[in-house]
Design a protein around this motif. Structure first.
Motif, mmCIF file in Angstrom:
data_model
loop_
_atom_site.group_PDB
_atom_site.id
_atom_site.type_symbol
_atom_site.label_atom_id
_atom_site.label_comp_id
_atom_site.label_asym_id
_atom_site.label_seq_id
_atom_site.Cartn_x
_atom_site.Cartn_y
_atom_site.Cartn_z
ATOM 1 N N ASP A 1 0.823 -1.221 0.000
ATOM 2 C CA ASP A 1 0.000 0.000 0.000
ATOM 3 C C ASP A 1 0.854 1.266 0.000
ATOM 4 O O ASP A 1 0.563 2.252 0.672
ATOM 5 C CB ASP A 1 -0.955 0.012 1.196
ATOM 6 N N ALA A 2 1.929 1.244 -0.802
ATOM 7 C CA ALA A 2 2.818 2.399 -0.893
ATOM 8 C C ALA A 2 2.173 3.535 -1.675
ATOM 9 O O ALA A 2 1.230 3.346 -2.453
ATOM 10 C CB ALA A 2 4.128 1.982 -1.565
ATOM 11 N N SER A 3 2.705 4.732 -1.469
ATOM 12 C CA SER A 3 2.299 5.911 -2.230
ATOM 13 C C SER A 3 3.474 6.380 -3.062
ATOM 14 O O SER A 3 4.614 6.405 -2.591
ATOM 15 C CB SER A 3 1.852 7.026 -1.271
ATOM 16 N N GLN B 1 -6.478 -9.532 -12.449
ATOM 17 C CA GLN B 1 -5.355 -8.821 -13.054
ATOM 18 C C GLN B 1 -4.224 -8.759 -12.041
ATOM 19 O O GLN B 1 -4.438 -8.946 -10.835
ATOM 20 C CB GLN B 1 -5.761 -7.375 -13.395
ATOM 21 N N ALA B 2 -3.032 -8.449 -12.529
ATOM 22 C CA ALA B 2 -1.932 -8.159 -11.620
ATOM 23 C C ALA B 2 -2.283 -6.916 -10.812
ATOM 24 O O ALA B 2 -2.743 -5.915 -11.351
ATOM 25 C CB ALA B 2 -0.639 -7.923 -12.412
ATOM 26 N N LYS B 3 -2.094 -7.001 -9.508
ATOM 27 C CA LYS B 3 -2.420 -5.880 -8.636
ATOM 28 C C LYS B 3 -1.381 -4.770 -8.814
ATOM 29 O O LYS B 3 -0.176 -5.004 -8.676
ATOM 30 C CB LYS B 3 -2.435 -6.336 -7.177
ATOM 31 N N PRO B 4 -1.806 -3.550 -9.149
ATOM 32 C CA PRO B 4 -0.840 -2.452 -9.291
ATOM 33 C C PRO B 4 -0.033 -2.263 -8.009
ATOM 34 O O PRO B 4 -0.542 -2.437 -6.899
ATOM 35 C CB PRO B 4 -1.736 -1.241 -9.587
ATOM 36 N N HIS B 5 1.215 -1.879 -8.163
ATOM 37 C CA HIS B 5 2.131 -1.825 -7.028
ATOM 38 C C HIS B 5 1.779 -0.750 -6.008
ATOM 39 O O HIS B 5 2.089 -0.903 -4.819
ATOM 40 C CB HIS B 5 3.566 -1.587 -7.523
ATOM 41 N N PHE B 6 1.171 0.362 -6.451
ATOM 42 C CA PHE B 6 0.941 1.488 -5.553
ATOM 43 C C PHE B 6 -0.532 1.632 -5.207
ATOM 44 O O PHE B 6 -1.393 1.558 -6.088
ATOM 45 C CB PHE B 6 1.447 2.792 -6.172
ATOM 46 N N ALA B 7 -0.805 1.867 -3.928
ATOM 47 C CA ALA B 7 -2.183 2.152 -3.514
ATOM 48 C C ALA B 7 -2.587 3.542 -3.953
ATOM 49 O O ALA B 7 -3.766 3.814 -4.192
ATOM 50 C CB ALA B 7 -2.313 2.021 -1.996
ATOM 51 N N GLU B 8 -1.596 4.427 -4.095
ATOM 52 C CA GLU B 8 -1.879 5.819 -4.437
ATOM 53 C C GLU B 8 -0.729 6.393 -5.256
ATOM 54 O O GLU B 8 0.439 6.097 -4.999
ATOM 55 C CB GLU B 8 -2.060 6.645 -3.152
ATOM 56 N N SER C 1 5.740 -0.934 -13.858
ATOM 57 C CA SER C 1 6.772 -1.813 -13.298
ATOM 58 C C SER C 1 7.456 -1.178 -12.101
ATOM 59 O O SER C 1 8.242 -1.820 -11.406
ATOM 60 C CB SER C 1 7.814 -2.150 -14.371
ATOM 61 N N VAL C 2 7.171 0.103 -11.848
ATOM 62 C CA VAL C 2 7.828 0.824 -10.761
ATOM 63 C C VAL C 2 7.186 0.447 -9.427
ATOM 64 O O VAL C 2 5.970 0.304 -9.326
ATOM 65 C CB VAL C 2 7.734 2.344 -10.988
ATOM 66 N N TRP C 3 8.016 0.294 -8.384
ATOM 67 C CA TRP C 3 7.518 -0.047 -7.041
ATOM 68 C C TRP C 3 8.439 0.569 -6.008
ATOM 69 O O TRP C 3 9.491 1.126 -6.332
ATOM 70 C CB TRP C 3 7.415 -1.559 -6.866
#
Length: 651
Positions: free
Chosen positions: A129-131, A332-339, A644-646
């Motif tokens: 749950d990163a921003s 689907q692949a869960k996006p890396h960022f919550a926000e 692809s960024v996390w």
């Protein structure tokens, strides 16, 4: 005028929406009865802009399939595909080790990028749950994806939008597996069939259907609407029709067989169930309550949706659960960022201060600050720098219909007069590369061996100017020429965008260089919207600007083709026009490349522009950021690109 990303940003006016909010608005479709809405839609006639109104496609899919032999085209689900690609990848060092590098050369930048391209794992876990605080140097002009024109617009649409196809890091067209299941083409690639996923929904819960693609196509080409869409209608040139055959299948019919047909589907779509009645009632797309609301909380179909918009300050996007979850199952692949927070900071000094303080997770950095303010212990405490050469270029456009630059000998004289060393190694500190034409030498469509760079040769410049009729007839120190019976002094304005210290320094350098030949070039800066208007109306003598990278050279016909919409310098060469047509029709890549090689050689001789430099992408990233890579267009606008960024867990 297209953008050199991060160097000359486009900040088109946004005042119309704000003015509308002040003077009042129409309430829109919600005030009409279903019968009145139906009548409004019929009267608007969304079929009015179809380029081939007499074209009749096959009535059914069965009829279409029986008449064509289909071949599969590549469809890629970006994140799973990247995971598979990196399965056996061994980075040269750990991300922590890469974060300690203070890069001094291209080898250091390469090691950093190779080490940071990894995806989350047990050894390198991601923060849950990163921003992501992402920097944009200009506001998003509109949250209507069809109206995108600036870099901020493209990033927003890229993160929140829906498109059938996309590009790989090598700029090859592929189907986007997040939105489509299959993509097929017939034998000569004039017909393509797309089957979309059956688990897609808009953010209001309505299913995304093939009819949304058909509808969006008609909207983009409608004569009452297309003028409002600066970037997209030209991409549908030579598309005869997009037709939905059922909820999940649509077909695109092309006018001609061409290798660039695969790129025609790379446009965002809008929801027909909302936009059809809204446009019929409000063709301005700005005045009604619906469109005003869409500028605050737009209906989207992509991985993220807007939760907050503060104009000229920020846009906050949140991960859309209904994009990757359905009926309690992950689809689907869960996006890396919550926000994702798009922070709008126009002043590059303020942006760098925010980056240094750890308030931004990424930001472009200007060449003038790359080895100074962005090279301090304070900056490196929280951040890392990366550099990658893009295919974008910076240039001076000469208006070839003016008496100053209607002779190619004069234009070549300009190119030989410029002190490239002072610009490349002085003003730009050796960060960018000198350019020799519109195509970067590493591109498959650039001449091989590469054409030589124009060198500084004042003797050659004087020789060419004399041949073109420019002499100092009255010994006043300024060249002149008799034109239509009148003596005309070689004195003109060199326009450049305001707010760019680099552009200002280059303009002064060019002015000094030309002054040595007896040419008076007066640098004049203009706000971008004014500069763009002058370019479109051909109201200039010389103009500093740049064009962004493209994956295929056919799009430059829009710049150098006779009478083309972005041919601001009014250049014309029948042989170039002919070669562009040949390149558009040739399916064999090697043969195609020869046509564009020949175009580059003609442009090199004609010099409608003086090409100054190929721009390097200069970025700072917070040390916790991972997964970024660069294509020739930069780090974002391909797949998986920004997805692809996390962010790594904090220590």
């Amino acid at each position: 005028m297209t953008v050199v990303r991060g160097a000359l940003g486009i900040h088109l006016f946004f005042s119309l929406l704000m003015l509308t909010a002040l003077v009042g608005c129409t309430s829109g479709a919600s005030d009409l009865s279903p019968e009145e809405l139906k009548q409004a839609i019929e009267e608007f006639n969304f079929d009015e802009g179809l380029p081939f109104p007499d074209f009749t496609p096959p009535a059914t899919l069965e009829e279409l399939d029986s008449a064509n032999k289909w071949s599969d085209k590549t469809v890629v689900d970006p994140l799973p595909h990247l995971d598979e690609e990196l399965k056996d990848f061994k980075p040269p060092m750990t991300p922590a080790e890469a974060c300690e590098i203070r890069p001094k050369d291209d080898a250091d930048y390469k090691k950093i990028l190779q080490s940071m391209r990894i995806q989350p794992s047990k050894e390198n876990p991601a923060e849950q749950d990163a921003s992501w605080v992402h920097h944009e140097n200009g506001d998003v002009n509109s949250l209507n994806p069809l109206r995108m024109s600036s870099v901020g617009d493209f990033f927003y649409v890229y993160i929140c939008g829906v498109s059938a196809t996309t590009s790989t890091i090598d700029l090859e067209s592929v189907g986007d597996g997040r939105f489509i299941k299959t993509w097929e083409g017939n034998e000569d690639n004039t017909i393509q069939k797309v089957v979309i996923r059956d688990d897609l929904t808009w953010s209001d819960g309505t299913p995304i259907t093939a009819y949304d693609w058909e509808f969006t196509y008609k909207v983009l080409l409608h004569p009452k609407l297309s003028v409002m869409f600066p970037a997209l209608p030209s991409s549908l040139d030579k598309v005869k029709l997009i037709k939905a055959y059922d909820d999940h299948t649509f077909v695109i019919f092309h006018e001609m067989s061409s290798p660039v047909n695969d790129m025609k589907l790379e446009f965002p779509i809008v929801p027909k169930h909302l936009y059809e009645s809204a446009i019929a009632v409000d063709p301005t797309l700005t005045d009604s309550d619906f469109f005003l609301e869409q500028e605050i909380h737009p209906t989207v179909g992509g991985p993220y949706e807007v939760t907050q918009r503060d104009r000229n300050q920020r846009i906050v996007l949140k991960r859309r659960e209904s994009f990757y979850m359905k009926d309690g199952k992950q689809i689907q692949a869960k996006p890396h960022f919550a926000e994702i927070r798009m922070e709008i900071i126009e002043n590059p000094n303020q942006a760098l201060l925010a980056m240094t303080a750890g308030k931004l997770d990424d930001s472009q950095i200007s060449a003038t600050k790359w080895d100074t303010e962005a090279n301090t212990a304070e900056f490196y405490e929280k951040n890392i720098k990366v550099k990658h050469i893009a295919w974008s270029e910076g240039h001076i456009a000469w208006n070839t219909e003016t008496p100053y630059f209607n002779d190619s000998r004069t234009r070549r004289a300009m190119s030989h007069a410029i002190d490239y060393d002072a610009i490349i190694n002085g003003i730009m500190k050796g960060i960018h590369e000198q350019a020799n034409g519109p195509f970067h030498p590493s591109a498959w469509f650039a001449p091989q061996p590469s054409l030589p760079m124009y060198d500084t040769d004042l003797a050659k410049s004087r020789e060419l100017l004399t041949e073109a009729g420019w002499t100092d007839s009255d010994s006043d120190g300024i060249l002149d020429k008799e034109i239509d019976g009148k003596k005309v002094a070689f004195s003109f304005q060199l326009m450049h965008p305001a707010g760019s210290p680099v552009s200002e320094q280059i303009a002064r350098q060019v002015s000094n260089d030309l002054g040595k030949l007896g040419i008076k070039a007066e640098p004049r800066q203009f706000e971008w919207t004014v500069l763009q208007d002058k370019a479109r109306s051909h109201n200039f003598d010389a103009l500093m600007a740049g064009w962004g990278a493209g994956g295929d050279p056919f799009s430059t016909d829009n710049i150098y083709g006779t009478g083309a919409p972005r041919n601001y310098g009014q250049y014309s060469n029948p042989e170039v026009d002919k070669l562009y047509k040949l390149g558009l029709a040739e399916l064999d890549r090697e043969k195609r490349a020869k046509h564009y090689h020949d175009i580059a050689k003609i442009l090199y001789e004609d010099q409608p522009y003086t090409w100054l430099y190929y721009r390097a992408d200069l970025y700072g990233f917070n040390k916790r950021m991972r997964g970024y890579q660069f294509s020739p267009t930069g780090p974002w606008f391909y797949e998986p690109g920004a997805f692809s960024v996390w962010k790594a867990q904090s220590e």
